[in-house]
Design a protein around this motif. Sequence first.
Motif, PDB file in Angstrom:
ATOM      1  N   ILE A  58     -40.154  29.037  23.804  1.00 13.13           N
ATOM      2  CA  ILE A  58     -38.805  28.912  23.245  1.00 13.13           C
ATOM      3  C   ILE A  58     -38.976  28.617  21.766  1.00 13.13           C
ATOM      4  CG2 ILE A  58     -36.646  27.600  23.288  1.00 13.13           C
ATOM      5  CD1 ILE A  58     -37.041  27.143  26.243  1.00 13.13           C
ATOM      6  N   ARG A  59     -38.404  29.478  20.939  1.00  9.01           N
ATOM      7  CA  ARG A  59     -38.597  29.380  19.491  1.00  9.01           C
ATOM      8  C   ARG A  59     -37.259  29.192  18.783  1.00  9.01           C
ATOM      9  NH1 ARG A  59     -43.662  31.455  17.814  1.00  9.01           N
ATOM     10  NH2 ARG A  59     -44.918  31.472  19.691  1.00  9.01           N
ATOM     11  N   PRO A  60     -37.266  28.449  17.696  1.00  8.18           N
ATOM     12  CA  PRO A  60     -36.017  28.240  16.965  1.00  8.18           C
ATOM     13  C   PRO A  60     -35.545  29.522  16.287  1.00  8.18           C
ATOM     14  CG  PRO A  60     -37.874  27.283  15.774  1.00  8.18           C
ATOM     15  CD  PRO A  60     -38.410  27.756  17.083  1.00  8.18           C
ATOM     16  N   ALA A  61     -34.240  29.730  16.292  1.00  6.52           N
ATOM     17  CA  ALA A  61     -33.638  30.848  15.569  1.00  6.52           C
ATOM     18  C   ALA A  61     -33.119  30.327  14.227  1.00  6.52           C
ATOM     19  CB  ALA A  61     -32.489  31.427  16.394  1.00  6.52           C
ATOM     20  N   PRO A  62     -32.954  31.250  13.254  1.00  8.89           N
ATOM     21  CA  PRO A  62     -32.488  30.824  11.936  1.00  8.89           C
ATOM     22  C   PRO A  62     -31.137  30.088  11.984  1.00  8.89           C
ATOM     23  CG  PRO A  62     -33.262  33.108  11.869  1.00  8.89           C
ATOM     24  CD  PRO A  62     -33.252  32.691  13.307  1.00  8.89           C
ATOM     25  N   ASP A  63     -30.314  30.398  12.993  1.00  6.83           N
ATOM     26  CA  ASP A  63     -28.985  29.780  13.061  1.00  6.83           C
ATOM     27  C   ASP A  63     -28.982  28.432  13.768  1.00  6.83           C
ATOM     28  OD1 ASP A  63     -29.360  30.416  15.700  1.00  6.83           O
ATOM     29  OD2 ASP A  63     -27.628  31.748  15.885  1.00  6.83           O
TER      30      ASP A  63
END
Lengths: 204, 204
Positions: free
Chosen positions: A62-67
């Motif tokens: 699970i990776r962070p999104a820019p938003d």
Amino acid sequence: MTAASEPVPEALYAALTDSVRRLVDVTIRSQAGVASLAAAKARIDDAADELSREPLADSFGIRPAPDGTSRAWGNVVMGLRNPFAPPLIVHHDADGRVWADVTLGAAYEGPPGHVHGGVCALLLDHILGATAHKPGQPAVTGTLTVRYKAGTPLGPLHAEARIDRVEGRKTFAVGHLATAGSVTVRAHGVFFHPHPVISDTTTP
Amino acid sequence: MTAASEPVPEALYAALTDSVRRLVDVTIRSQAGVASLAAAKARIDDAADELSREPLADSFGIRPAPDGTSRAWGNVVMGLRNPFAPPLIVHHDADGRVWADVTLGAAYEGPPGHVHGGVCALLLDHILGATAHKPGQPAVTGTLTVRYKAGTPLGPLHAEARIDRVEGRKTFAVGHLATAGSVTVRAHGVFFHPHPVISDTTTP
């Protein structure tokens, strides 16, 4: 500056993954001869080589999104970048009902012309678990029971689930799979939120 | 005589499917840039076009092999031609135990670094069902209950099952998934053989 530094649009990942889904389907159903199969294999190997330069060392996770949201793009059921995922687009209604419409093709087969019973369990595990999902805090399965009422034909399917009750950390959910005509599989399960994982051993 | 008339060696189907499995994995894990992703997509679309001339109208089903056995090459768990299938190679011991060793990569992910709970259910449904399998007469699932003891990390796994008891047409099976260290998921289920299907209406 290389081309690799240019941000990749989400739509390109989605289109690439859709292309691989189509490839998976025709890999199973192809009646091509030796020369065509060998030619296709060579192109596939070239494509895999192209994609393989410095890949992630592990799974997507699970990776962070820019938003500020998070992305589970590798998830086998709903991942935007996972060709195995149909993908399941999960809807949460205001009344707590969770549902998804999905079409399963030749790649999900068990009995001839029918969805593998274990794939039915996979979809139901995911959709029942989604009732207990909280942003950034996915639920995991404690127990899942699946009752098969009839064979589930390949093609369009509806999956839905709701919370039956909540007891402490445990969410009890019920749900089913259905074709246009009738319910084929019912399920109930217990889901919970794991205690926070301390992933850094220097953290007390 | 066209090349398409030449019999396709099983090994070529297996190699093609392995190539697609590798492609699925790197599709998820690739960190390539826009140009590489677009180039790979073009090759994949070419390969799919090459394989798509006159494909089977439906799913693969179960087809007769030249040696008189049958092939379930499209099966999502064990199919030789299904890239979603790890594939699971199911062993039947003389004492009735059924088992398989399998390695699951990024494509089977649920929680980060772990096998999706529904994929565990899929494998267990298949391996428990295999205890009730008879040649040419696959068993279908009546009920399956899956109990999750711990997260199942991606990587090498062992699945096994045995018959608990048989009552009429019903086979009661138990089994588990394990890592090298410990059992992560247990299951029990009821499987049965459907009444014979008359697939040819001219057959009495």
